[in-house]
Write a protein that holds these residues in place. Structure first.
Motif, PDB file in Angstrom:
ATOM      1  N   ASP A  53       0.859  -1.191   0.000  1.00  0.00           N
ATOM      2  CA  ASP A  53       0.000   0.000   0.000  1.00  0.00           C
ATOM      3  C   ASP A  53       0.897   1.244   0.000  1.00  0.00           C
ATOM      4  OD1 ASP A  53       1.050  -0.081   2.541  1.00  0.00           O
ATOM      5  OD2 ASP A  53      -0.865  -0.365   3.566  1.00  0.00           O
ATOM      6  N   ASP A  54       0.301   2.420   0.118  1.00  0.00           N
ATOM      7  CA  ASP A  54       1.098   3.651   0.079  1.00  0.00           C
ATOM      8  C   ASP A  54       2.142   3.695   1.188  1.00  0.00           C
ATOM      9  OD1 ASP A  54       0.353   5.189  -2.203  1.00  0.00           O
ATOM     10  OD2 ASP A  54      -1.607   5.514  -1.292  1.00  0.00           O
ATOM     11  N   ALA A  55       1.764   3.220   2.360  1.00  0.00           N
ATOM     12  CA  ALA A  55       2.717   3.243   3.487  1.00  0.00           C
ATOM     13  C   ALA A  55       3.938   2.369   3.174  1.00  0.00           C
ATOM     14  CB  ALA A  55       2.033   2.768   4.772  1.00  0.00           C
ATOM     15  N   LYS A  56       3.698   1.201   2.565  1.00  0.00           N
ATOM     16  CA  LYS A  56       4.812   0.300   2.209  1.00  0.00           C
ATOM     17  C   LYS A  56       5.711   0.949   1.152  1.00  0.00           C
ATOM     18  CE  LYS A  56       4.152  -4.075   4.100  1.00  0.00           C
ATOM     19  NZ  LYS A  56       3.341  -5.129   3.505  1.00  0.00           N
ATOM     20  N   VAL A  57       5.073   1.561   0.134  1.00  0.00           N
ATOM     21  CA  VAL A  57       5.871   2.215  -0.922  1.00  0.00           C
ATOM     22  C   VAL A  57       6.688   3.358  -0.314  1.00  0.00           C
ATOM     23  CG1 VAL A  57       5.825   3.436  -3.131  1.00  0.00           C
ATOM     24  CG2 VAL A  57       4.218   1.574  -2.733  1.00  0.00           C
ATOM     25  N   ASN A  58       6.067   4.124   0.583  1.00  0.00           N
ATOM     26  CA  ASN A  58       6.799   5.206   1.256  1.00  0.00           C
ATOM     27  C   ASN A  58       8.007   4.660   2.000  1.00  0.00           C
ATOM     28  OD1 ASN A  58       4.903   6.997   0.341  1.00  0.00           O
ATOM     29  ND2 ASN A  58       3.767   7.115   2.271  1.00  0.00           N
ATOM     30  N   GLY A  59       7.814   3.515   2.655  1.00  0.00           N
ATOM     31  CA  GLY A  59       8.908   2.881   3.400  1.00  0.00           C
ATOM     32  C   GLY A  59      10.041   2.449   2.474  1.00  0.00           C
ATOM     33  N   MET A  60       9.673   1.888   1.315  1.00  0.00           N
ATOM     34  CA  MET A  60      10.691   1.457   0.345  1.00  0.00           C
ATOM     35  C   MET A  60      11.510   2.664  -0.131  1.00  0.00           C
ATOM     36  SD  MET A  60       8.532  -1.053  -2.186  1.00  0.00           S
ATOM     37  CE  MET A  60       7.290  -2.187  -1.583  1.00  0.00           C
ATOM     38  N   ILE A  61      10.795   3.743  -0.471  1.00  0.00           N
ATOM     39  CA  ILE A  61      11.465   4.949  -0.982  1.00  0.00           C
ATOM     40  C   ILE A  61      12.375   5.537   0.088  1.00  0.00           C
ATOM     41  CG2 ILE A  61      11.059   7.343  -1.724  1.00  0.00           C
ATOM     42  CD1 ILE A  61       8.483   6.254  -3.126  1.00  0.00           C
ATOM     43  N   LEU A  62      11.865   5.612   1.315  1.00  0.00           N
ATOM     44  CA  LEU A  62      12.663   6.174   2.413  1.00  0.00           C
ATOM     45  C   LEU A  62      13.926   5.351   2.645  1.00  0.00           C
ATOM     46  CD1 LEU A  62      12.908   8.278   4.693  1.00  0.00           C
ATOM     47  CD2 LEU A  62      11.657   6.695   6.166  1.00  0.00           C
ATOM     48  N   SER A  63      13.793   4.022   2.599  1.00  0.00           N
ATOM     49  CA  SER A  63      14.974   3.192   2.864  1.00  0.00           C
ATOM     50  C   SER A  63      16.038   3.416   1.786  1.00  0.00           C
ATOM     51  CB  SER A  63      14.607   1.720   3.017  1.00  0.00           C
ATOM     52  OG  SER A  63      14.492   1.100   1.777  1.00  0.00           O
ATOM     53  N   LEU A  64      15.621   3.575   0.529  1.00  0.00           N
ATOM     54  CA  LEU A  64      16.586   3.834  -0.550  1.00  0.00           C
ATOM     55  C   LEU A  64      17.260   5.188  -0.375  1.00  0.00           C
ATOM     56  CD1 LEU A  64      14.432   2.447  -3.479  1.00  0.00           C
ATOM     57  CD2 LEU A  64      16.653   1.530  -2.780  1.00  0.00           C
ATOM     58  N   GLN A  65      16.465   6.189   0.028  1.00  0.00           N
ATOM     59  CA  GLN A  65      17.044   7.529   0.239  1.00  0.00           C
ATOM     60  C   GLN A  65      18.045   7.515   1.401  1.00  0.00           C
ATOM     61  OE1 GLN A  65      13.313   9.582   0.733  1.00  0.00           O
ATOM     62  NE2 GLN A  65      13.228  10.250  -1.417  1.00  0.00           N
ATOM     63  N   GLN A  66      17.673   6.795   2.468  1.00  0.00           N
ATOM     64  CA  GLN A  66      18.592   6.697   3.620  1.00  0.00           C
ATOM     65  C   GLN A  66      19.875   5.970   3.225  1.00  0.00           C
ATOM     66  OE1 GLN A  66      16.116   4.803   6.604  1.00  0.00           O
ATOM     67  NE2 GLN A  66      15.652   6.743   7.594  1.00  0.00           N
ATOM     68  N   LEU A  67      19.725   4.884   2.466  1.00  0.00           N
ATOM     69  CA  LEU A  67      20.893   4.122   2.031  1.00  0.00           C
ATOM     70  C   LEU A  67      21.828   4.979   1.182  1.00  0.00           C
ATOM     71  CD1 LEU A  67      19.321   0.680   1.078  1.00  0.00           C
ATOM     72  CD2 LEU A  67      21.034   1.073   2.853  1.00  0.00           C
ATOM     73  N   ALA A  68      21.233   5.752   0.265  1.00  0.00           N
ATOM     74  CA  ALA A  68      22.048   6.582  -0.633  1.00  0.00           C
ATOM     75  C   ALA A  68      22.824   7.636   0.147  1.00  0.00           C
ATOM     76  CB  ALA A  68      21.161   7.238  -1.689  1.00  0.00           C
ATOM     77  N   SER A  69      22.288   8.053   1.295  1.00  0.00           N
ATOM     78  CA  SER A  69      22.955   9.127   2.052  1.00  0.00           C
ATOM     79  C   SER A  69      24.019   8.586   3.020  1.00  0.00           C
ATOM     80  CB  SER A  69      21.915   9.928   2.841  1.00  0.00           C
ATOM     81  OG  SER A  69      21.384   9.115   3.871  1.00  0.00           O
ATOM     82  N   GLN A  70      24.058   7.265   3.219  1.00  0.00           N
ATOM     83  CA  GLN A  70      25.020   6.714   4.181  1.00  0.00           C
ATOM     84  C   GLN A  70      26.388   6.512   3.546  1.00  0.00           C
ATOM     85  OE1 GLN A  70      23.041   3.209   5.846  1.00  0.00           O
ATOM     86  NE2 GLN A  70      22.421   4.427   7.586  1.00  0.00           N
ATOM     87  N   GLU A  71      27.422   6.533   4.405  1.00  0.00           N
ATOM     88  CA  GLU A  71      28.770   6.398   3.847  1.00  0.00           C
ATOM     89  C   GLU A  71      29.010   4.975   3.345  1.00  0.00           C
ATOM     90  OE1 GLU A  71      32.213   6.612   6.531  1.00  0.00           O
ATOM     91  OE2 GLU A  71      30.803   6.649   8.206  1.00  0.00           O
ATOM     92  N   ASP A  72      29.994   4.857   2.476  1.00  0.00           N
ATOM     93  CA  ASP A  72      30.313   3.579   1.852  1.00  0.00           C
ATOM     94  C   ASP A  72      30.801   2.587   2.911  1.00  0.00           C
ATOM     95  OD1 ASP A  72      31.024   1.542   0.182  1.00  0.00           O
ATOM     96  OD2 ASP A  72      32.459   2.705  -1.011  1.00  0.00           O
TER      97      ASP A  72
END
Length: 398
Positions: A53-72
């Motif tokens: 649902d929308d909440a799940k999609v929001n969670g997926m998007i947030l996790s990708l954004q958080q991952l992209a911002s973390q150091e290698d």
């Protein structure tokens, strides 16, 4: 063989994937409805995990954004040493290579676990369950688009549409090199994977989590923590299954009755040990084997103990090594409990529902490990690496 991608490329793919999920949100939800209508199972927890649902999609998007911002996580120096002969030695984190993730019914794993494995420099093989096939295939097509848009080979993310027999064959005789396997799901899936795998397996374990209400507990805190742990989401491994009440608690029977009343408001089936059943009128457990069970249902077992030592011993005997919480205002006693309970995550005056990579600040998790090697609890980006030694010399021989 895939040579490791520069961190800029990995981050760009993750960011693109987040945008594609936003663009394809409605399409993904509608495809997921087909998976849901094809699923005729009686398993309520499975169905909740299957829904996008929308909440799940929001969670997926947030996790990708958080991952992209973390150091290698790759190439981090963990140890350095200069040998007396002048050689410079260092130990650095390194990618595993290829990681196989086997999971049931949860399309969000295709994004989150895939993202964590990819960010940490690994090729990902995704083996999802048949019940979520259409949703998973849609998400993998977005992964491929994100890779292509950034000029990266699509074989970094591969979906294995295998049945049980094909999966067993692949585990026993992989058609490509696999360095690590992470099964996410029930005990049967984990046992099946461990039995047939020919490479290391991280066990993403079952829950069966405990709350211990000590004689010095604040009973208002105890009540809301137990209700939250049991009823906020029954389909997850950090949900609560067992409660131990200290009989040294003044008027413990009064609290016990209140607790049953509150749980029954949420239609939770309450079972008790002999003393608890006698005090509250709930059905008594048939035998002690039920203390080992994880329910993933509106069901709870409540028992009594009469010392902290007994509480720790009981939890260590029966719990799944996942999460346990003590409710007490006695800080020294809480620390003793936390130091001696053998679980990946131990709590003082808080709900076990927080055992989660996102809640622990890891930006999501690949799995929640109940093994002790090489990482316990939520496995985030920084744990999904192995290591290697770099030795720089100028002709030294031994």
């Amino acid at each position: 063989m895939n040579t490791i991608l520069p961190i800029e490329k990995r981050n760009a793919v993750l960011t693109t994937m987040a945008s594609l999920l936003e663009q394809e949100r409605e399409s993904l939800k509608s495809i997921n409805q087909h998976d849901l209508s094809n699923y005729s199972g009686e398993d309520l927890a499975m169905e909740k995990r299957l829904l996008v649902d929308d909440a799940k999609v929001n969670g997926m998007i947030l996790s990708l954004q958080q991952l992209a911002s973390q150091e290698d996580p790759v190439g981090q120096v963990r140890f350095t040493f200069t040998h007396e002969n002048g050689m410079k030695i260092s130990n650095k984190t390194a990618a595993f290579g290829t990681i196989l993730i086997i999971y049931e019914s949860r399309p969000d794993v295709t994004v989150e676990a895939g993202g964590i494995a990819f960010k940490s420099g690994n090729k990902i093989l995704l083996k999802g369950g048949k019940e979520s096939l259409l949703s998973n295939q849609k998400i993998v097509s977005l992964w491929h688009q994100a890779l292509e848009n950034n000029g990266v080979s699509t074989d970094w993310v591969e979906y294995l549409n295998y049945d049980r027999v094909q999966t067993q064959e692949f585990l026993e005789k992989p058609t490509q090199k696999v360095d690590l396997i992470v099964p996410r799901g029930g005990e049967k899936l984990i046992e099946f994977t461990k039995k047939h795998a020919t490479c290391p397996v991280i066990v993403s374990g079952r829950g069966n989590n405990f709350v211990y209400v000590n004689e010095d507990a604040d009973l208002e805190k105890a009540m809301v923590i137990i209700i939250n742990g049991k009823t906020s989401n029954i389909s997850v491994c950090n949900a609560l299954d067992k409660v131990l009440i200290d009989t040294n608690l003044p008027n413990w029977e009064v609290f016990a009755k209140q607790l049953v009343t509150e749980l029954e408001k949420f239609k939770v089936t309450v079972l008790g040990d002999e003393a608890f059943a006698k005090a509250t009128g709930v059905p008594a457990i048939e035998n002690d084997l039920i203390w080992y069970e994880e329910f993933l249902d509106y069901k709870i077992v409540i028992g009594t103990i009469n010392s902290n030592y007994e509480a720790i011993a009981k939890i260590n005997k029966y719990c799944g090594g996942h999460s346990a919480s003590i409710i007490t205002e006695n800080e020294a006693l809480a620390q003793e409990f936390m130091d001696n309970v053998d679980a990946s995550s131990v709590y003082h005056n808080a709900s076990t529902r927080f055992t989660d990579g996102g809640q622990f600040g890891l930006g999501g998790e690949l799995a929640i490990s109940t093994d002790k090697l090489h990482q316990r609890g939520p496995i985030g980006l920084q744990h999904l690496v192995t290591n290697k030694w770099y030795v720089y010399g100028e002709g030294q021989i031994r």
